[in-house]
Design a protein around this motif. Structure first.
Motif, PDB file in Angstrom:
ATOM      1  N   VAL A 127       0.904  -1.127  -0.212  1.00 43.17           N
ATOM      2  CA  VAL A 127       0.127   0.155   0.085  1.00 43.17           C
ATOM      3  C   VAL A 127       0.864   1.334  -0.043  1.00 43.17           C
ATOM      4  CG1 VAL A 127      -1.634   1.452   1.456  1.00 43.17           C
ATOM      5  CG2 VAL A 127      -2.031  -1.302   1.060  1.00 43.17           C
ATOM      6  N   ARG A 128       1.869   1.112   0.587  1.00 43.92           N
ATOM      7  CA  ARG A 128       2.893   2.418   0.854  1.00 43.92           C
ATOM      8  C   ARG A 128       3.168   2.796  -0.640  1.00 43.92           C
ATOM      9  NH1 ARG A 128       7.299   3.009   4.400  1.00 43.92           N
ATOM     10  NH2 ARG A 128       6.187   1.767   5.782  1.00 43.92           N
ATOM     11  N   LEU A 129       3.609   1.990  -1.452  1.00 48.49           N
ATOM     12  CA  LEU A 129       3.935   2.290  -2.861  1.00 48.49           C
ATOM     13  C   LEU A 129       2.495   2.877  -3.691  1.00 48.49           C
ATOM     14  CD1 LEU A 129       6.210  -0.636  -3.671  1.00 48.49           C
ATOM     15  CD2 LEU A 129       6.768   1.933  -4.281  1.00 48.49           C
ATOM     16  N   GLU A 130       1.637   2.306  -3.494  1.00 46.06           N
ATOM     17  CA  GLU A 130       0.500   2.749  -4.294  1.00 46.06           C
ATOM     18  C   GLU A 130       0.079   4.143  -3.750  1.00 46.06           C
ATOM     19  OE1 GLU A 130      -2.678   0.027  -3.314  1.00 46.06           O
ATOM     20  OE2 GLU A 130      -1.958  -1.466  -4.852  1.00 46.06           O
ATOM     21  N   ASN A 131       0.439   4.365  -2.416  1.00 49.60           N
ATOM     22  CA  ASN A 131      -0.145   5.625  -1.838  1.00 49.60           C
ATOM     23  C   ASN A 131       1.042   6.840  -2.375  1.00 49.60           C
ATOM     24  OD1 ASN A 131      -2.190   4.805  -0.503  1.00 49.60           O
ATOM     25  ND2 ASN A 131      -1.015   4.498   1.528  1.00 49.60           N
ATOM     26  N   LEU A 132       2.336   6.012  -2.505  1.00 50.76           N
ATOM     27  CA  LEU A 132       3.227   7.316  -3.032  1.00 50.76           C
ATOM     28  C   LEU A 132       2.865   7.641  -4.408  1.00 50.76           C
ATOM     29  CD1 LEU A 132       6.204   8.645  -2.863  1.00 50.76           C
ATOM     30  CD2 LEU A 132       6.717   6.572  -4.283  1.00 50.76           C
ATOM     31  N   PHE A 133       2.385   6.769  -5.319  1.00 49.76           N
ATOM     32  CA  PHE A 133       2.139   7.065  -6.433  1.00 49.76           C
ATOM     33  C   PHE A 133       0.786   7.942  -6.849  1.00 49.76           C
ATOM     34  CE2 PHE A 133       5.711   4.068  -7.453  1.00 49.76           C
ATOM     35  CZ  PHE A 133       6.211   4.619  -8.795  1.00 49.76           C
ATOM     36  N   ARG A 134      -0.047   7.577  -6.008  1.00 47.43           N
ATOM     37  CA  ARG A 134      -1.384   8.141  -5.965  1.00 47.43           C
ATOM     38  C   ARG A 134      -1.134   9.431  -5.701  1.00 47.43           C
ATOM     39  NH1 ARG A 134      -4.188   4.701  -2.578  1.00 47.43           N
ATOM     40  NH2 ARG A 134      -4.391   3.400  -4.296  1.00 47.43           N
ATOM     41  N   GLY A 135      -0.350   9.672  -4.607  1.00 39.71           N
ATOM     42  CA  GLY A 135      -0.067  11.268  -4.109  1.00 39.71           C
ATOM     43  C   GLY A 135       0.695  12.017  -5.049  1.00 39.71           C
ATOM     44  N   LEU A 136       1.409  11.604  -6.007  1.00 36.99           N
ATOM     45  CA  LEU A 136       2.256  12.255  -6.721  1.00 36.99           C
ATOM     46  C   LEU A 136       1.703  12.505  -8.346  1.00 36.99           C
ATOM     47  CD1 LEU A 136       5.761  10.713  -6.060  1.00 36.99           C
ATOM     48  CD2 LEU A 136       5.173  13.124  -5.698  1.00 36.99           C
ATOM     49  N   GLU A 137       0.767  11.523  -8.487  1.00 35.43           N
ATOM     50  CA  GLU A 137       0.330  11.395 -10.065  1.00 35.43           C
ATOM     51  C   GLU A 137      -0.488  12.807 -10.665  1.00 35.43           C
ATOM     52  OE1 GLU A 137      -2.497   8.633 -13.005  1.00 35.43           O
ATOM     53  OE2 GLU A 137      -1.561   7.859 -11.324  1.00 35.43           O
ATOM     54  N   SER A 138      -1.483  13.184  -9.863  1.00 39.32           N
ATOM     55  CA  SER A 138      -1.919  14.399 -10.273  1.00 39.32           C
ATOM     56  C   SER A 138      -0.963  15.492 -10.464  1.00 39.32           C
ATOM     57  CB  SER A 138      -2.971  14.854  -9.303  1.00 39.32           C
ATOM     58  OG  SER A 138      -2.654  15.193  -8.081  1.00 39.32           O
ATOM     59  N   ASP A 139      -0.138  15.687  -9.803  1.00 42.26           N
ATOM     60  CA  ASP A 139       0.845  16.627  -9.689  1.00 42.26           C
ATOM     61  C   ASP A 139       1.907  16.521 -11.152  1.00 42.26           C
ATOM     62  OD1 ASP A 139       0.133  18.378  -7.878  1.00 42.26           O
ATOM     63  OD2 ASP A 139       1.627  17.318  -6.237  1.00 42.26           O
ATOM     64  N   PHE A 140       2.245  15.416 -11.444  1.00 35.81           N
ATOM     65  CA  PHE A 140       3.044  14.970 -12.669  1.00 35.81           C
ATOM     66  C   PHE A 140       2.167  15.115 -13.641  1.00 35.81           C
ATOM     67  CE2 PHE A 140       6.553  12.917 -10.097  1.00 35.81           C
ATOM     68  CZ  PHE A 140       7.377  12.974 -10.707  1.00 35.81           C
ATOM     69  N   GLN A 141       0.685  14.811 -13.659  1.00 39.76           N
ATOM     70  CA  GLN A 141       0.111  15.093 -14.852  1.00 39.76           C
ATOM     71  C   GLN A 141      -0.076  16.431 -15.222  1.00 39.76           C
ATOM     72  OE1 GLN A 141      -1.239  12.422 -16.854  1.00 39.76           O
ATOM     73  NE2 GLN A 141      -2.177  14.147 -18.116  1.00 39.76           N
ATOM     74  N   LYS A 142      -0.427  17.368 -14.018  1.00 45.54           N
ATOM     75  CA  LYS A 142      -0.437  18.832 -14.460  1.00 45.54           C
ATOM     76  C   LYS A 142       0.658  19.365 -15.216  1.00 45.54           C
ATOM     77  CE  LYS A 142      -0.931  23.209 -11.827  1.00 45.54           C
ATOM     78  NZ  LYS A 142      -0.241  23.654 -10.893  1.00 45.54           N
ATOM     79  N   ILE A 143       1.740  19.050 -14.621  1.00 45.01           N
ATOM     80  CA  ILE A 143       3.166  19.406 -15.115  1.00 45.01           C
ATOM     81  C   ILE A 143       3.402  18.837 -16.398  1.00 45.01           C
ATOM     82  CG2 ILE A 143       5.516  19.511 -14.992  1.00 45.01           C
ATOM     83  CD1 ILE A 143       4.245  21.480 -13.172  1.00 45.01           C
ATOM     84  N   ARG A 144       2.940  17.454 -16.896  1.00 44.86           N
ATOM     85  CA  ARG A 144       3.274  16.922 -18.040  1.00 44.86           C
ATOM     86  C   ARG A 144       2.111  17.736 -19.227  1.00 44.86           C
ATOM     87  NH1 ARG A 144       1.869  10.840 -19.602  1.00 44.86           N
ATOM     88  NH2 ARG A 144      -0.107  11.065 -18.751  1.00 44.86           N
ATOM     89  N   GLU A 145       1.118  18.153 -18.780  1.00 43.09           N
ATOM     90  CA  GLU A 145       0.086  18.897 -19.604  1.00 43.09           C
ATOM     91  C   GLU A 145       0.608  20.174 -19.705  1.00 43.09           C
ATOM     92  OE1 GLU A 145      -3.673  18.963 -17.700  1.00 43.09           O
ATOM     93  OE2 GLU A 145      -4.016  16.847 -17.971  1.00 43.09           O
ATOM     94  N   GLU A 146       1.447  20.980 -18.915  1.00 44.07           N
ATOM     95  CA  GLU A 146       2.265  22.350 -19.063  1.00 44.07           C
ATOM     96  C   GLU A 146       3.243  22.350 -20.194  1.00 44.07           C
ATOM     97  OE1 GLU A 146       2.968  24.761 -15.864  1.00 44.07           O
ATOM     98  OE2 GLU A 146       1.057  24.270 -14.550  1.00 44.07           O
ATOM     99  N   LEU A 147       4.008  21.141 -19.992  1.00 46.91           N
ATOM    100  CA  LEU A 147       5.153  21.211 -20.557  1.00 46.91           C
ATOM    101  C   LEU A 147       5.152  20.176 -22.210  1.00 46.91           C
ATOM    102  CD1 LEU A 147       7.805  20.159 -17.845  1.00 46.91           C
ATOM    103  CD2 LEU A 147       6.939  22.334 -18.669  1.00 46.91           C
ATOM    104  N   GLU A 148       3.735  19.688 -22.362  1.00 46.49           N
ATOM    105  CA  GLU A 148       3.687  19.049 -23.596  1.00 46.49           C
ATOM    106  C   GLU A 148       4.152  19.869 -24.769  1.00 46.49           C
ATOM    107  OE1 GLU A 148       0.811  15.125 -23.208  1.00 46.49           O
ATOM    108  OE2 GLU A 148      -0.105  17.327 -23.223  1.00 46.49           O
TER     109      GLU A 148
END
Length: 162
Positions: A127-148
């Motif tokens: 669960v700790r790995l799932e939580n890490l990715f769940r916590g980071l994913e939305s910020d990575f997605q937002k930056i990905r959209e900005e940097l595309e």
């Protein structure tokens, strides 16, 4: 794009990377292979590959953060250097998060339609790995959209210069 827009994006990315580095450091400082094996009954080699990839991502993010800091602290803002840095960050940090070279996890492209997290693991993970990715994913997605933009813009410039 004007200098002020690029500079603003650099500032946003620098803040994102600062938060990401802190999150990765905290996770990796507290999580060992032994801890993962205790929490989950998964494959040790698989856990090692995930941890290895996380360490690589941490290094990429630290280097990117430092590059942003240097560009933003210079006396005169260097738009070309900033754009090239943002392009490299897109590939080394963002793309590596969603699709690591060693295939430790992958992005479910259909998740955009379901509203669920897109990172999927090949095997069950603690669960700790799932939580890490769940916590980071939305910020990575937002930056990905900005940097595309830098991905397509850089390729266009390279094609035009030939």
């Amino acid at each position: 794009m004007g200098n002020s827009i690029v500079e603003s994006q650099m500032e946003d990315v620098q803040q994102f990377l600062s938060n990401t580095v802190s999150t990765f450091e905290n996770f990796l400082n507290e999580t060992t292979l032994s801890v993962l094996k205790e929490e989950g009954q998964g494959d040790e080699r698989y856990y090692k590959s995930i941890l290895s990839n996380l360490r690589k991502l941490l290094v990429f993010c630290e280097e990117g953060h430092e590059a942003c800091r240097i560009i933003l602290m210079s006396d005169q803002f260097q738009r070309g250097a900033a754009e090239q840095t943002l392009y490299k960050l897109y590939h080394h940090c963002i793309e590596e998060f969603f699709s690591p070279k060693n295939d430790a996890w992958y992005e479910n492209s259909r998740s955009a339609y379901t509203g669920k997290n897109s990172i999927r693991f090949h095997h069950e993970v603690p669960v700790r790995l799932e939580n890490l990715f769940r916590g980071l994913e939305s910020d990575f997605q937002k930056i990905r959209e900005e940097l595309e933009y830098y991905e397509t813009d850089y390729r266009t410039k390279m094609m035009q210069s030939k």
